[in-house]
Design an enzyme around this catalytic site. Structure first.
Site, PDB file in Angstrom:
ATOM      1  N   SER A 143       0.856  -1.191   0.000  1.00 22.05           N
ATOM      2  CA  SER A 143       0.000   0.000   0.000  1.00 22.05           C
ATOM      3  C   SER A 143       0.886   1.233   0.000  1.00 22.05           C
ATOM      4  O   SER A 143       2.032   1.187   0.475  1.00 22.05           O
ATOM      5  CB  SER A 143      -0.888   0.010   1.250  1.00 22.05           C
ATOM      6  OG  SER A 143      -1.558   1.250   1.399  1.00 22.05           O
ATOM      7  N   TYR A 156      -1.669  -1.050  10.419  1.00 18.30           N
ATOM      8  CA  TYR A 156      -1.776  -1.252   8.970  1.00 18.30           C
ATOM      9  C   TYR A 156      -0.497  -0.798   8.270  1.00 18.30           C
ATOM     10  O   TYR A 156       0.052  -1.512   7.424  1.00 18.30           O
ATOM     11  CB  TYR A 156      -2.980  -0.491   8.439  1.00 18.30           C
ATOM     12  CG  TYR A 156      -3.276  -0.735   6.978  1.00 18.30           C
ATOM     13  CD1 TYR A 156      -3.878  -1.916   6.559  1.00 18.30           C
ATOM     14  CD2 TYR A 156      -2.964   0.223   6.017  1.00 18.30           C
ATOM     15  CE1 TYR A 156      -4.169  -2.146   5.221  1.00 18.30           C
ATOM     16  CE2 TYR A 156      -3.248   0.005   4.679  1.00 18.30           C
ATOM     17  CZ  TYR A 156      -3.850  -1.175   4.292  1.00 18.30           C
ATOM     18  OH  TYR A 156      -4.131  -1.386   2.953  1.00 18.30           O
TER      19      TYR A 156
END
Length: 250
Positions: A143, A156
Site C-alpha cells: 500500500s 496497517y
C-alpha cells in the site's frame, strides 16, 4: 500478456481488488484458486467467473491469521492440483484506531494476517514452485501507506511496510529457484460505487481520476508474465501520482 495455462492463487479473492484480480486471470486463460475467509463472498467470485464461461475456479476458505491452516491448505493443493505458477498475496485489513487505544491483540491481528500471512503463503507457494522446476511469480499487495501515513493507521502501515521489505528479501532468496517476487502499492482504489465519487475526489489526483481494481489487476498480469522475469524485487506504486504531489494548506 497472457496467463494461458497458468495456475494462479489469489488470496482475499472474495471482494474488492482480489475479486477483480481473480476474474482478470480467469479471463486471461488461467485456472484460478480463490482463497478467502468469507465463504459467501468466495462463492460470489466463483459464480462471476463461471457465469462468463471461463475455467471453473477452485475455492478454499482460509483464515490467513492461522499459519497451520495455511500450511495445511497448501499441502492439500500440492496433492490435488500438483503445481502453482503464480501467487497474488492480496488479503489484508486495517484497524483505524488511536495509538493510545489500539490494543496489543488488535495490533497482532493485523500484523499476523497482513504480514505473517503474506510470508507463510509466499513460503508455501515457493515450495510448490521449486518442486515443479518451472519457477514462478509472487506478487505481494502492499500500500502507499507503507511510505506515507494518515493518523491512527499504525498497525496497517507497519504491516504494509513490512511487506515491502519482505518482498525484496524474498526476491533475493528465491531468485536461484527462478521465482520472481514483486510488490504493488495501491493508492486510492475504489471498490465501492465508483459513480458516487465526487469530482474533487478525481481531480486531486494528477491522473485526474480515482483508481479502479482493474488498474491493479493489469499490473499483476504484467508482473507474472513469464516474459517479464527480469523484473523482481520491485515495488510498483499505482496511485494516480498522489505520492508525488506536494500538498500545502491554503
Amino acid at each position: 500478456m497472457s496467463a494461458q495455462n497458468q495456475i494462479v492463487l489469489v488470496t482475499g479473492a472474495g471482494n474488492g481488488i482480489g475479486r477483480s484480480v481473480a476474474v482478470a486471470y480467469a479471463r486471461d486463460g488461467a485456472t484460478v484458486i480463490l482463497v478467502d475467509k468469507n465463504a459467501e463472498e468466495l462463492e460470489g467470485t466463483a459464480e462471476m467467473i463461471v457465469a462468463e464461461g471461463l475455467l471453473q475456479p477452485i475455492s478454499r476458505v482460509l483464515d490467513l491469521s492461522e499459519p497451520a491452516s495455511i500450511e495445511a491448505c497448501f499441502e492439500e493443493l500440492a496433492r490435488s492440483v500438483g503445481r502453482l505458477d503464480v501467487l497474488i498475496n492480496n488479503a489484508g485489513f486495517g484497524i483505524w484506531k488511536s495509538v493510545y487505544e489500539l490494543t496489543i491483540e488488535e495490533w497482532d491481528r493485523v500484523i499476523h494476517t497482513n504480514l505473517r500471512g503474506t510470508f507463510v503463503c509466499a513460503r508455501e507457494a515457493a515450495r510448490m514452485m521449486k518442486q515443479s522446476g518451472n519457477g514462478g511469480a509472487i506478487v505481494n499487495i502492499s500500500s502507499t501507506r507503507a511510505i506515507m501515513s494518515e493518523p491512527n493507521s499504525e498497525a496497517y502501515a507497519a504491516s504494509k511496510g513490512g511487506i515491502l521489505s519482505l518482498t525484496h528479501a524474498l526476491a533475493v532468496s528465491l531468485g536461484p529457484d527462478r521465482i520472481c517476487v514483486n510488490a504493488i502499492s495501491p493508492g486510492w482504489i475504489e471498490t465501492g460505487d465508483y459513480d458516487k465519487l465526487r469530482p474533487d475526489d478525481h481531480l486531486q489526483h494528477p491522473a485526474q481520476r480515482v483508481g479502479k481494481p482493474d488498474d491493479i489487476a493489469r499490473a499483476c498480469l504484467y508482473l507474472t508474465d513469464p516474459r517479464n522475469d527480469f523484473v523482481t524485487g520491485a515495488n510498483i506504486v499505482i496511485d494516480g501520482g498522489m505520492t508525488r504531489k506536494m500538498i500545502y494548506l491554503e
